[in-house]
Write an enzyme that holds these catalytic residues in place. Structure first.
Site, PDB file in Angstrom:
ATOM      1  N   LYS A  22       0.853  -1.197   0.000  1.00 44.01           N
ATOM      2  CA  LYS A  22       0.000   0.000   0.000  1.00 44.01           C
ATOM      3  C   LYS A  22       0.895   1.256   0.000  1.00 44.01           C
ATOM      4  O   LYS A  22       2.108   1.139   0.086  1.00 44.01           O
ATOM      5  CB  LYS A  22      -0.925  -0.026   1.211  1.00 44.01           C
ATOM      6  CG  LYS A  22      -1.514  -1.386   1.543  1.00 44.01           C
ATOM      7  CD  LYS A  22      -2.361  -2.023   0.453  1.00 44.01           C
ATOM      8  CE  LYS A  22      -2.955  -3.330   0.962  1.00 44.01           C
ATOM      9  NZ  LYS A  22      -3.636  -4.127  -0.041  1.00 44.01           N
TER      10      LYS A  22
HETATM   11  C1  LIG Z   1      -4.416  -5.353   0.906  1.00 45.74           C
HETATM   12  C2  LIG Z   1      -5.873  -5.446   0.995  1.00 45.74           C
HETATM   13  C3  LIG Z   1      -6.516  -5.993   2.123  1.00 45.74           C
HETATM   14  C4  LIG Z   1      -5.760  -6.669   3.237  1.00 45.74           C
HETATM   15  O1  LIG Z   1      -4.920  -5.821   3.940  1.00 45.74           O
HETATM   16  P1  LIG Z   1      -3.916  -6.437   5.018  1.00 45.74           P
HETATM   17  O2  LIG Z   1      -3.425  -5.239   5.784  1.00 45.74           O
HETATM   18  O3  LIG Z   1      -2.823  -7.116   4.269  1.00 45.74           O
HETATM   19  O4  LIG Z   1      -4.683  -7.371   5.886  1.00 45.74           O
HETATM   20  C5  LIG Z   1      -7.895  -5.958   2.167  1.00 45.74           C
HETATM   21  N1  LIG Z   1      -8.619  -5.436   1.163  1.00 45.74           N
HETATM   22  C6  LIG Z   1      -8.043  -4.923   0.059  1.00 45.74           C
HETATM   23  C7  LIG Z   1      -8.889  -4.328  -1.004  1.00 45.74           C
HETATM   24  C8  LIG Z   1      -6.652  -4.921  -0.066  1.00 45.74           C
HETATM   25  O5  LIG Z   1      -6.088  -4.436  -1.176  1.00 45.74           O
END
Ligand SMILES: *Cc1c(COP(=O)(O)O)cnc(C)c1O
Length: 383
Positions: free
Chosen positions: A180
């Protein structure tokens, strides 16, 4: 080798982690509280609750929204699988809604068709940082008395009609995974404007404990905690929060830089007829967590050949976003799903490298390699 993504971490984050370790307070404590306050302020939310990742954030959001056994929650299949899994954690059923072909985001028209008396909530996703049509979903949720929950895992720093993502509804879940735009290694955050949600989220992330460690540590008189409901250990550590505070200070700059790279790609590809570029609809501002293009009908080269060709040039790419309903873990779920747009987007889209700092020559190398392959194929087809 040009990577698909890289976290932007510097000495400032390393120093913050180092300093925090030497304070001796390494689990959830003062840095977590500071990160929450600063994140809430940034996002324009009343409260923020830090948790271990966005998947646990989504799980807690489902619980505080009152979703349980037998309920239905509308959500896109075209998302990281954590979106749909969070619905299943509480015994509810994800009802998959198709997406808009130009934004990759959940389609309000298809959503309304799938509302039943069992529907309790709509879980929208701001896919790859592109804001979904929040207003349309707010109207739907008001009309049918449903809870609106936002999976904003990718959307820290994006905004919708002038408000940052996080300010728009009562349960918004963020991720700080390294893929992210800002990262704490693992980490998540839930923003809310509701005091009751805020209090319950803080309980649930820490075993349902009525008194947190920090309060107990600082108390002058004896206090004993009670565990008022079955909670979880979904805490963020102070080491992570210290890194997060430094990352948050850079978020607007990171978003600006990412948008410049996306603009270079857009400019290079805009006249290629069979490529669909990412589209920012009116009022939407994306952080470009990912830069994804869709190969339309008539594209002379198939997606996987293109990906292999780019890999041969030393360029990493990824397939577009997955569809949850075609994964093995969802095979036993009753298939209510005809999701032609989602399936076509998964099968024909490609995510290109985008990270900070990406050198101009590297951006140009990706563009040249991509266009070179497409043009070469086009010549072959014409001959
Ligand atoms: C990355 C992601 C998640 C999960 O996030 P984590 O912090 O890795 O648990 C959930 N939803 C979406 C749309 C994502 O891109």
């Amino acid at each position: 080798m040009i990577a698909i993504a890289k976290p932007y971490l510097t000495d400032a984050e390393a120093q913050a982690a180092y300093d925090t370790i030497l304070t001796g307070w390494v689990t959830q404590g003062p840095r977590v509280e500071e990160f929450e306050k600063k994140f809430a302020l940034y996002a324009g939310a009343k409260y923020a609750v830090a948790v271990s990742n966005c998947t646990t954030a989504l799980h807690l959001a489902m619980i505080v929204a009152g979703i349980g056994e037998g309920d239905e929650v509308l959500c896109p299949s075209l998302s990281y699988i954590a979106t749909a899994n969070a619905v299943r954690y509480v015994g509810a059923k994800p009802i998959f809604v198709d997406v808009e072909y130009d934004t990759y985001n959940i389609d309000p028209i298809d959503a309304e068709k799938k509302i039943t008396p069992k529907t309790k909530a709509i879980l929208i996703v701001h896919q790859m940082g592109m804001p979904a049509n929040i207003n349309a979903f707010r109207i739907l949720c008001d009309k049918y008395k449903l809870k609106l929950i936002e999976d904003a895992a990718c959307a820290a720093g994006s905004s919708y009609k002038g408000d940052r993502i996080g300010a728009n509804s009562s349960l918004v879940c963020f991720s700080f995974h390294p893929r992210k735009v800002i990262t704490t290694g693992e980490g998540g955050m839930i923003t809310t404007d509701r005091e009751d949600y805020y209090q319950r989220l803080k309980l649930l992330r820490q075993h349902g404990m009525s008194v947190n460690d920090r309060v107990r540590h600082e108390a002058k008189d004896l206090i004993f905690e009670d565990h008022v409901e079955v909670g979880y250990n979904y805490r963020m550590t102070d080491i992570q929060a210290a890194v997060g505070i430094k990352q948050l200070e850079k978020l607007d700059w990171i978003v600006d830089e990412r948008r410049k790279i996306a603009a270079s790609y857009n400019k290079a590809f805009k006249n290629v007829p069979f490529i669909q570029l990412p589209i920012e609809k009116k009022g939407c501002f994306s952080n470009y967590q990912s830069y994804c293009i869709y190969l339309k009908d008539g594209c002379p080269i198939d997606r996987n050949t293109l990906m292999q060709g780019l890999l041969d040039c030393g360029i990493a790419t990824r397939r577009g976003i997955m569809t949850s309903h075609r994964e093995t873990a969802y095979k036993d779920q009753p298939t209510n799903a005809t999701l032609p747009v989602s399936e076509s987007l998964q099968d024909n889209s490609i995510i290109l490298p985008l990270y900070i700092p990406m050198q101009v020559r590297d951006i140009q190398f990706v563009i040249d390699a991509f266009l070179g392959m497409v043009h070469k194929k086009l010549q072959e087809v014409l001959v």
